[in-house]
Design an enzyme around this catalytic site. Sequence first.
Site, PDB file in Angstrom:
ATOM      1  CB  SER A 197      -0.923  -0.034   1.111  1.00 63.68           C
ATOM      2  OG  SER A 197      -1.598  -1.222   1.315  1.00 63.68           O
ATOM      3  CB  SER A 237      -2.140  -1.697  -3.332  1.00 66.85           C
ATOM      4  OG  SER A 237      -1.210  -0.860  -3.062  1.00 66.85           O
ATOM      5  CD  GLU A 272      -1.979   2.153  -3.962  1.00 66.62           C
ATOM      6  OE1 GLU A 272      -1.107   1.455  -4.050  1.00 66.62           O
ATOM      7  OE2 GLU A 272      -3.074   1.549  -3.929  1.00 66.62           O
TER       8      GLU A 272
END
Length: 373
Positions: free
Chosen positions: A251, A289, A291
Amino acid sequence: MPRARDLGIVIGALPTGPTNSVLDVPGVGLGHTTVHRDEPDPPAGRGVARTGVTVLVLAEDAFSRPLPAGGAVLNGAGECTGFITAAEWGSAETPVYLTSTLQLGRVYDSACRIELEHNSSSATDFVIPVVAECDDSWLNDARRMQVEHEDVVAAWQAALAARGSQTPPDEGAVGSGTGMSCFDFKGGIGTASRVVQVGEAEHTVAVLLMTNFGSREECIVNGVPVGRRLGPVVSTGSTDAGGVGKAPAGSCIGIVVTDAAVDGASCARLARRVGLGLARAGSVAHHGSGEIFMAFGTGLRLDRDGRPDGTPVVTGRALDPLFAAVVEASEEAVLNSMFAAPTVVGRAGNTSPTIHTPEILELVSTGSKGGRP
């Protein structure tokens, strides 16, 4: 370890602030506590710790005079407390705390304790700290709670002490970035700043990243597809992270702070541009991930009821220079998080190698000649 610019890697065309970091925004401080230990595996000990806490102080009086705030999500496999409140109210009232995934609750508790001890009214006028995480379990043994309250307090105190510093802060494998990996290299904490002209006023825009994302073949350094030219990853360490012998796609937490008088809606727009900087470095925001980005403005303040202080707001097309600054600073912050980090060996022998090698520097040097402006 050097930063990207120390190695001749210059991102974009905008000028940087004096330290090329979040410390260039007046009143902002950055502090770390790094937890690095080697003990027997649980239950005999706490195992191998490669983790920590990073604290970004936005303004010491943020509780009594909240700052405009807003956020954006590129891929949502992660957590950031205070994000929903910022979206609803357009404000934030605490420092930003960064840590590893399974420590988020513990750091949140400590953040509340810090506010209660220094703003007694937060006991009756509630406080929601901003705490964000990335998964460092490739290098860090997450079977034990590795971060203590004293670690959080120490990082917060270090952030207060760093305000006004003319020296760039520590980056790479420090604080919450200690166990993070980026593009299968060592990642962690990275920061950069830009100075832009908005009308007749000059403003600083700075970005702080905790990088823990991407696969090596995706890595781009100043327009050079370094990852593809290096070839396949050579497995190091155990194969218990997805059975592939390398760090899983993780991340990125991105924090923008500017001294421009932006409101909450504009902060959300600034936060969204962090994703463009990550894309320039090669990110595709993998399925697993997280973000998550937030932005904060120090040039306009609110009272506890959310009323602005009357400062004229920077908005509309006037934001364009700030947008450009966020993109450039985000790309450079990714590279700083990597080049400033040495190779780190963690639990089970898992290894995140440094990107700072002669081979990679040669690829960047030869590949960038006549390359991207």
